[in-house]
Each structure stands twice: as structure tokens, then as C-alpha cells.
Motif scaffolding. Structure first.
Motif, mmCIF file in Angstrom:
data_model
loop_
_atom_site.group_PDB
_atom_site.id
_atom_site.type_symbol
_atom_site.label_atom_id
_atom_site.label_comp_id
_atom_site.label_asym_id
_atom_site.label_seq_id
_atom_site.Cartn_x
_atom_site.Cartn_y
_atom_site.Cartn_z
ATOM 1 N N GLU A 10 -9.062 4.348 9.941
ATOM 2 C CA GLU A 10 -10.470 4.361 9.559
ATOM 3 C C GLU A 10 -10.680 4.323 8.050
ATOM 4 O OE1 GLU A 10 -11.961 7.877 11.411
ATOM 5 O OE2 GLU A 10 -12.234 6.920 13.379
ATOM 6 N N THR A 11 -9.731 4.862 7.286
ATOM 7 C CA THR A 11 -9.958 5.002 5.849
ATOM 8 C C THR A 11 -9.164 4.036 4.987
ATOM 9 O OG1 THR A 11 -8.224 6.698 5.652
ATOM 10 C CG2 THR A 11 -10.481 7.460 6.118
ATOM 11 N N VAL A 12 -7.986 3.622 5.452
ATOM 12 C CA VAL A 12 -7.100 2.796 4.625
ATOM 13 C C VAL A 12 -6.754 1.473 5.308
ATOM 14 C CG1 VAL A 12 -4.906 2.720 3.392
ATOM 15 C CG2 VAL A 12 -6.148 4.875 3.556
ATOM 16 N N ASN A 13 -6.438 1.536 6.593
ATOM 17 C CA ASN A 13 -6.182 0.353 7.420
ATOM 18 C C ASN A 13 -5.103 -0.570 6.841
ATOM 19 O OD1 ASN A 13 -6.535 -1.269 9.663
ATOM 20 N ND2 ASN A 13 -8.183 -2.465 8.738
ATOM 21 N N ALA A 143 -2.643 2.428 -1.968
ATOM 22 C CA ALA A 143 -1.771 3.449 -2.560
ATOM 23 C C ALA A 143 -2.601 4.453 -3.357
ATOM 24 C CB ALA A 143 -0.719 2.789 -3.445
ATOM 25 N N MET A 144 -3.607 3.970 -4.065
ATOM 26 C CA MET A 144 -4.519 4.861 -4.783
ATOM 27 C C MET A 144 -5.169 5.851 -3.828
ATOM 28 S SD MET A 144 -8.157 3.921 -6.585
ATOM 29 C CE MET A 144 -8.875 3.691 -4.945
ATOM 30 N N ARG A 145 -5.588 5.382 -2.659
ATOM 31 C CA ARG A 145 -6.240 6.262 -1.691
ATOM 32 C C ARG A 145 -5.271 7.343 -1.191
ATOM 33 N NH1 ARG A 145 -9.323 8.171 -0.854
ATOM 34 N NH2 ARG A 145 -10.246 7.907 1.212
ATOM 35 N N PHE A 146 -3.998 6.976 -1.018
ATOM 36 C CA PHE A 146 -3.037 7.985 -0.602
ATOM 37 C C PHE A 146 -2.794 9.017 -1.706
ATOM 38 C CE2 PHE A 146 -1.887 5.150 2.932
ATOM 39 C CZ PHE A 146 -1.755 6.093 3.941
ATOM 40 N N ILE A 147 -2.722 8.565 -2.950
ATOM 41 C CA ILE A 147 -2.570 9.512 -4.059
ATOM 42 C C ILE A 147 -3.743 10.489 -4.068
ATOM 43 C CG2 ILE A 147 -2.574 9.755 -6.572
ATOM 44 C CD1 ILE A 147 -0.986 7.125 -6.676
ATOM 45 N N GLN A 148 -4.946 9.977 -3.895
ATOM 46 C CA GLN A 148 -6.119 10.853 -3.851
ATOM 47 C C GLN A 148 -6.025 11.851 -2.708
ATOM 48 O OE1 GLN A 148 -8.873 7.638 -3.570
ATOM 49 N NE2 GLN A 148 -9.118 7.423 -5.792
ATOM 50 N N LEU A 202 3.417 -1.808 -1.722
ATOM 51 C CA LEU A 202 4.075 -0.606 -2.211
ATOM 52 C C LEU A 202 4.472 0.244 -1.009
ATOM 53 C CD1 LEU A 202 1.625 0.350 -5.108
ATOM 54 C CD2 LEU A 202 3.940 -0.556 -5.385
ATOM 55 N N ILE A 203 5.467 1.097 -1.210
ATOM 56 C CA ILE A 203 5.960 1.979 -0.154
ATOM 57 C C ILE A 203 5.292 3.347 -0.299
ATOM 58 C CG2 ILE A 203 7.992 3.179 0.737
ATOM 59 C CD1 ILE A 203 9.605 0.817 -0.673
ATOM 60 N N VAL A 204 4.840 3.902 0.812
ATOM 61 C CA VAL A 204 4.386 5.290 0.866
ATOM 62 C C VAL A 204 5.293 6.031 1.843
ATOM 63 C CG1 VAL A 204 2.485 6.864 1.400
ATOM 64 C CG2 VAL A 204 2.000 4.626 0.381
ATOM 65 N N GLY A 205 5.942 7.082 1.374
ATOM 66 C CA GLY A 205 6.768 7.926 2.234
ATOM 67 C C GLY A 205 6.140 9.310 2.334
ATOM 68 N N TYR A 228 -12.260 2.429 1.071
ATOM 69 C CA TYR A 228 -11.459 1.208 1.047
ATOM 70 C C TYR A 228 -11.900 0.336 2.208
ATOM 71 C CZ TYR A 228 -7.796 -2.210 1.169
ATOM 72 O OH TYR A 228 -7.150 -3.407 1.152
ATOM 73 N N PRO A 229 -12.139 -0.983 1.992
ATOM 74 C CA PRO A 229 -12.046 -1.696 0.723
ATOM 75 C C PRO A 229 -13.056 -1.166 -0.299
ATOM 76 C CG PRO A 229 -12.213 -3.231 2.585
ATOM 77 C CD PRO A 229 -12.544 -1.869 3.109
ATOM 78 N N ILE A 230 -12.687 -1.276 -1.562
ATOM 79 C CA ILE A 230 -13.554 -0.789 -2.629
ATOM 80 C C ILE A 230 -14.795 -1.666 -2.684
ATOM 81 C CG2 ILE A 230 -13.674 -0.148 -5.057
ATOM 82 C CD1 ILE A 230 -11.389 1.194 -3.422
#
Length: 251
Positions: A10-13, A143-148, A202-205, A228-230
């Protein structure tokens, strides 16, 4: 897992599936499990690719893990001398053996030996299996959304480290397993050449213990308006040449 996957959708997809990864200590725990790819000589990044692109489960052991860097990083084999000395990357990634050895000494690796690396789409885990960690591939904005999300509860800053090599095996898996902290990493050359990783990815672990809080962070920041999308701000009366502009005479 279902709540995490729903929130991510729902948020990043992301374009490809989230992958569950298990660093299996005892192969007997997989007895009777249906695994799509066994006994294939694959690199760790290729295992991830089969799971995220095709939704297949994969299993590799020391005998079948094809890339020694990934096998050494994940604990399938002890790092051989050619890796520890930097001989594998000397005159390739670094100019001399001293620099190459320095790179290898900073590479995250699991010291405990394991029986095998198991991967599967997180949406379809093997019966009774809970992942040790989850790997996703995303674009820069995602990736920005995951950092947030990672910083939602604790604030501070998110620190990335990279060697430009062994991206998903050493950082996305080994570092996550060793530290219990999430990672964002740049995919390496092998991941791109042999595992279909795209230029923008990019990889998110994420360690299993962070899945709930990551979902909470994504949902809360999404609700606060970080989407997202912005969404672009599209101006009214954008600047067009006079001949392109609708005038009174056109109405």
C-alpha cells in the motif's frame, strides 16, 4: 508477515516480491519441504532473483553455492585464503594487494557455519518457516521511504556502508544477520550481470525483528502525507510559448 506485506504494497509497492531468507543451521529442519530449486549451482544473488522475480523457493549448500564470496559471507564455507588475502579482487577492484586485503577485512561475514541458504517469496513461505530476514529490491524513492520508516520510532540518522561488491550476500544478508539492524545497499556487478538486477535498484535488508516496526513506520509516515509515488506539484498556467497558449480568440 501478512501485515508487513500489505503495508509495503500500500505504501511502497516494489516492482518485485519481498524475499524471505533463512540461514539454516540444520538441513533436517527442511525434511519433507517442497523446494522448487535444489541441487542447482547458484550464487546467493541468483537465489534471491528466482524468489523475487519468479516466486520460486531455492536451497543452496556449500556444495552448490557457486560464488565463493557469497558462500563465505553467509557462512556456507570458511573464507578461503584467496578471499582473505584480497587476491580475488587485487588489480580488479583495488590497485594492489594491501588495498584489496583491506576491503576484504571490512566485508561482513557470518563466522558460524550453516547448512544452507533458503530463499522464498515472503508471501508464500515454506510450511512452518519464519524468515531470519527479508530482502527487497527498490528504487531510490522507495529506499527513502524505508529509511523514513526505519527512523520513525528512534530518529537519528541511517548510515549506509558499501564495498561496491558482494552487495546482497555480505550486506543485505550477512550484515543484517550479524547486527540485527536493517541495511540499504548498492547491488554489485555480479547481481546485475547474473541475477537481472536493474540499474535503478537498491537492496533493502530487514531483520525479522524489525518487520513490525518497519510496517508501522511506513504506515504512519504515509498517513502523515509522505507518499509514494511522490506527487508532483503541477502548476496552473504553466509557461508555454504564446502560439501554444489557448487565447480568447480560440474560445
Amino acid at each position: 508477515m501478512e501485515g508487513f506485506l500489505t503495508t509495503v504494497k500500500e505504501t511502497v509497492n516494489p516492482a518485485t516480491q519481498a524475499v524471505g531468507v533463512n540461514l539454516v543451521r540444520d538441513a533436517e529442519t527442511l525434511a519433507g519441504q517442497k523446494i522448487r530449486l535444489r541441487d542447482k549451482h547458484l550464487a546467493v544473488c541468483q537465489q534471491i532473483a528466482y524468489s523475487r522475480y519468479y516466486g520460486w523457493s531455492t536451497w543452496c549448500t556449500a556444495e552448490t553455492s557457486h560464488c565463493v564470496l557469497g558462500a563465505a559471507a553467509t557462512g556456507l564455507v570458511a573464507p578461503p585464503e584467496r578471499v582473505l588475502s584480497g587476491a580475488v579482487n587485487c588489480s580488479v577492484y583495488q590497485k594492489d594487494e594491501l588495498a584489496a586485503r583491506s576491503m576484504q577485512q571490512s566485508m561482513p561475514r557470518l563466522s558460524e557455519r550453516i547448512a544452507g541458504v533458503l530463499t522464498y517469496p515472503l508471501s508464500r513461505p515454506l510450511a512452518g518457516m519464519e524468515p531470519d530476514l527479508v530482502v527487497l529490491y527498490v528504487n531510490g524513492a522507495q529506499a527513502m521511504r524505508f529509511i523514513q520508516a526505519f527512523l520513525y520510532h528512534q530518529g537519528g540518522e541511517f548510515v549506509m556502508k558499501s564495498s561496491g561488491d558482494a552487495g546482497v550476500c555480505a550486506r543485505g544478508i550477512a550484515q543484517v544477520a550479524k547486527t540485527g539492524e536493517p541495511v540499504i545497499e548498492i547491488p554489485c556487478l555480479g547481481d546485475r550481470r547474473f541475477a537481472m538486477t536493474q540499474d535503478h535498484e537498491l537492496i533493502v535488508g530487514i531483520p525479522a525483528g524489525w518487520l513490525e516496526r518497519t510496517a508501522e513506520g511506513l504506515a504512519a509516515t504515509h498517513k502523515a502525507g509522505i507518499r509514494y509515488p511522490i506527487p508532483f506539484q503541477i502548476p496552473e498556467r504553466c509557461e508555454l510559448p504564446p502560439t501554444f497558449t489557448t487565447g480568447a480568440e480560440d474560445r
